[in-house]
Design a protein around this motif. Sequence first.
Motif, PDB file in Angstrom:
ATOM      1  N   HIS A   1      -0.637  -0.298  15.420  1.00  0.00           N
ATOM      2  CA  HIS A   1      -0.297  -0.114  14.010  1.00  0.00           C
ATOM      3  C   HIS A   1      -1.105  -1.055  13.114  1.00  0.00           C
ATOM      4  CE1 HIS A   1       3.134   1.773  15.931  1.00  0.00           C
ATOM      5  NE2 HIS A   1       3.448   2.321  14.759  1.00  0.00           N
ATOM      6  N   PHE A   2      -1.066  -0.786  11.819  1.00  0.00           N
ATOM      7  CA  PHE A   2      -1.604  -1.693  10.810  1.00  0.00           C
ATOM      8  C   PHE A   2      -0.516  -1.906   9.772  1.00  0.00           C
ATOM      9  CE2 PHE A   2      -2.571   2.502   9.143  1.00  0.00           C
ATOM     10  CZ  PHE A   2      -2.315   2.402   7.784  1.00  0.00           C
ATOM     11  N   ASN A   3      -0.621  -2.988   9.025  1.00  0.00           N
ATOM     12  CA  ASN A   3       0.346  -3.262   7.953  1.00  0.00           C
ATOM     13  C   ASN A   3      -0.190  -2.756   6.636  1.00  0.00           C
ATOM     14  OD1 ASN A   3       2.428  -4.478   9.333  1.00  0.00           O
ATOM     15  ND2 ASN A   3       1.776  -6.560   8.909  1.00  0.00           N
ATOM     16  N   ILE A   4       0.706  -2.218   5.838  1.00  0.00           N
ATOM     17  CA  ILE A   4       0.374  -1.869   4.473  1.00  0.00           C
ATOM     18  C   ILE A   4       1.314  -2.664   3.567  1.00  0.00           C
ATOM     19  CG2 ILE A   4       1.802   0.206   4.534  1.00  0.00           C
ATOM     20  CD1 ILE A   4      -0.379   1.452   2.637  1.00  0.00           C
ATOM     21  N   LEU A   5       0.717  -3.371   2.624  1.00  0.00           N
ATOM     22  CA  LEU A   5       1.473  -4.193   1.683  1.00  0.00           C
ATOM     23  C   LEU A   5       1.581  -3.450   0.366  1.00  0.00           C
ATOM     24  CD1 LEU A   5      -0.347  -7.592   2.312  1.00  0.00           C
ATOM     25  CD2 LEU A   5       1.636  -6.662   3.514  1.00  0.00           C
ATOM     26  N   TYR A   6       2.778  -3.416  -0.190  1.00  0.00           N
ATOM     27  CA  TYR A   6       3.023  -2.736  -1.455  1.00  0.00           C
ATOM     28  C   TYR A   6       3.302  -3.777  -2.532  1.00  0.00           C
ATOM     29  CZ  TYR A   6       3.848   1.268   1.633  1.00  0.00           C
ATOM     30  OH  TYR A   6       3.742   2.261   2.592  1.00  0.00           O
TER      31      TYR A   6
ATOM     32  N   LEU B   1      -9.419   6.207   6.183  1.00  0.00           N
ATOM     33  CA  LEU B   1      -9.048   5.802   4.831  1.00  0.00           C
ATOM     34  C   LEU B   1      -8.820   7.009   3.938  1.00  0.00           C
ATOM     35  CD1 LEU B   1      -8.626   3.635   2.664  1.00  0.00           C
ATOM     36  CD2 LEU B   1     -11.110   3.616   2.326  1.00  0.00           C
ATOM     37  N   LYS B   2      -9.628   8.052   4.091  1.00  0.00           N
ATOM     38  CA  LYS B   2      -9.491   9.230   3.231  1.00  0.00           C
ATOM     39  C   LYS B   2      -8.152   9.947   3.431  1.00  0.00           C
ATOM     40  CE  LYS B   2     -12.018  12.384   6.269  1.00  0.00           C
ATOM     41  NZ  LYS B   2     -13.223  13.201   6.389  1.00  0.00           N
ATOM     42  N   LYS B   3      -7.406   9.630   4.506  1.00  0.00           N
ATOM     43  CA  LYS B   3      -6.102  10.243   4.751  1.00  0.00           C
ATOM     44  C   LYS B   3      -4.941   9.326   4.364  1.00  0.00           C
ATOM     45  CE  LYS B   3      -7.632  13.359   8.357  1.00  0.00           C
ATOM     46  NZ  LYS B   3      -7.421  13.838   9.720  1.00  0.00           N
ATOM     47  N   LEU B   4      -5.239   8.121   3.901  1.00  0.00           N
ATOM     48  CA  LEU B   4      -4.192   7.168   3.579  1.00  0.00           C
ATOM     49  C   LEU B   4      -3.241   7.697   2.512  1.00  0.00           C
ATOM     50  CD1 LEU B   4      -2.866   4.372   3.835  1.00  0.00           C
ATOM     51  CD2 LEU B   4      -4.516   3.559   2.120  1.00  0.00           C
TER      52      LEU B   4
ATOM     53  N   LEU C   1       0.800   8.602   2.782  1.00  0.00           N
ATOM     54  CA  LEU C   1       1.836   7.982   1.955  1.00  0.00           C
ATOM     55  C   LEU C   1       2.585   9.016   1.127  1.00  0.00           C
ATOM     56  CD1 LEU C   1      -0.019   4.733   0.883  1.00  0.00           C
ATOM     57  CD2 LEU C   1       1.796   4.982   2.590  1.00  0.00           C
ATOM     58  N   GLU C   2       1.895  10.039   0.661  1.00  0.00           N
ATOM     59  CA  GLU C   2       2.541  11.108  -0.111  1.00  0.00           C
ATOM     60  C   GLU C   2       3.556  11.858   0.755  1.00  0.00           C
ATOM     61  OE1 GLU C   2       3.578  13.568  -3.301  1.00  0.00           O
ATOM     62  OE2 GLU C   2       2.426  11.714  -3.348  1.00  0.00           O
ATOM     63  N   GLU C   3       3.239  12.046   2.039  1.00  0.00           N
ATOM     64  CA  GLU C   3       4.182  12.701   2.949  1.00  0.00           C
ATOM     65  C   GLU C   3       5.460  11.876   3.100  1.00  0.00           C
ATOM     66  OE1 GLU C   3       2.297  13.483   6.706  1.00  0.00           O
ATOM     67  OE2 GLU C   3       0.707  14.657   5.766  1.00  0.00           O
TER      68      GLU C   3
ATOM     69  N   VAL D   1     -12.372   3.665   8.615  1.00  0.00           N
ATOM     70  CA  VAL D   1     -11.166   3.899   9.399  1.00  0.00           C
ATOM     71  C   VAL D   1     -10.336   2.620   9.405  1.00  0.00           C
ATOM     72  CG1 VAL D   1     -10.250   4.481  11.684  1.00  0.00           C
ATOM     73  CG2 VAL D   1     -12.322   5.615  10.836  1.00  0.00           C
ATOM     74  N   ILE D   2      -9.055   2.759   9.105  1.00  0.00           N
ATOM     75  CA  ILE D   2      -8.127   1.633   9.174  1.00  0.00           C
ATOM     76  C   ILE D   2      -7.757   1.462  10.642  1.00  0.00           C
ATOM     77  CG2 ILE D   2      -5.932   0.691   8.394  1.00  0.00           C
ATOM     78  CD1 ILE D   2      -6.175   2.777   6.027  1.00  0.00           C
ATOM     79  N   GLU D   3      -8.000   0.277  11.174  1.00  0.00           N
ATOM     80  CA  GLU D   3      -7.826   0.019  12.600  1.00  0.00           C
ATOM     81  C   GLU D   3      -6.554  -0.770  12.890  1.00  0.00           C
ATOM     82  OE1 GLU D   3      -9.758   1.356  14.793  1.00  0.00           O
ATOM     83  OE2 GLU D   3     -11.565   1.849  13.668  1.00  0.00           O
ATOM     84  N   GLU D   4      -6.179  -0.780  14.147  1.00  0.00           N
ATOM     85  CA  GLU D   4      -5.034  -1.560  14.612  1.00  0.00           C
ATOM     86  C   GLU D   4      -5.179  -3.015  14.171  1.00  0.00           C
ATOM     87  OE1 GLU D   4      -2.970  -2.910  18.858  1.00  0.00           O
ATOM     88  OE2 GLU D   4      -4.584  -1.443  18.845  1.00  0.00           O
ATOM     89  N   GLY D   5      -4.111  -3.565  13.622  1.00  0.00           N
ATOM     90  CA  GLY D   5      -4.100  -4.954  13.196  1.00  0.00           C
ATOM     91  C   GLY D   5      -4.631  -5.205  11.801  1.00  0.00           C
TER      92      GLY D   5
END
Length: 96
Positions: free
Chosen positions: A9-14, A35-38, A42-44, A80-84
């Motif tokens: 997983h990766f962390n996303i900070l809001y 990244l293009k699917k981020l 989130l919308e889903e 690409v957003i990678e693990e960590g």
Amino acid sequence: MSPKPPPGHFNILYFATAGSYTSKNVEALPAPLPLKKLFDTLEERYKGIQASVLDHSLVTINLVYVDVDYAGSGNAEEVVIEEGDEVAIIPPVSSG
């Protein structure tokens, strides 16, 4: 400092309105994720977040600003957003 994401997983900070919209400060999402699917991902999870928050926000990956629109344009190698990784959603902030 945010907690370490679980394996795979990766962390996303809001920040600011993004945190208000999701009711979270941090969330772990499965990696890898282009990244293009981020924003679609989130919308889903949070219906309406793209128009309300994401379309006006900045995004960083590991403290480096990235252009989400450019990521999927075919003009650059796909990010690409990678693990960590640590991704931040930073909405505009007004001061007064």
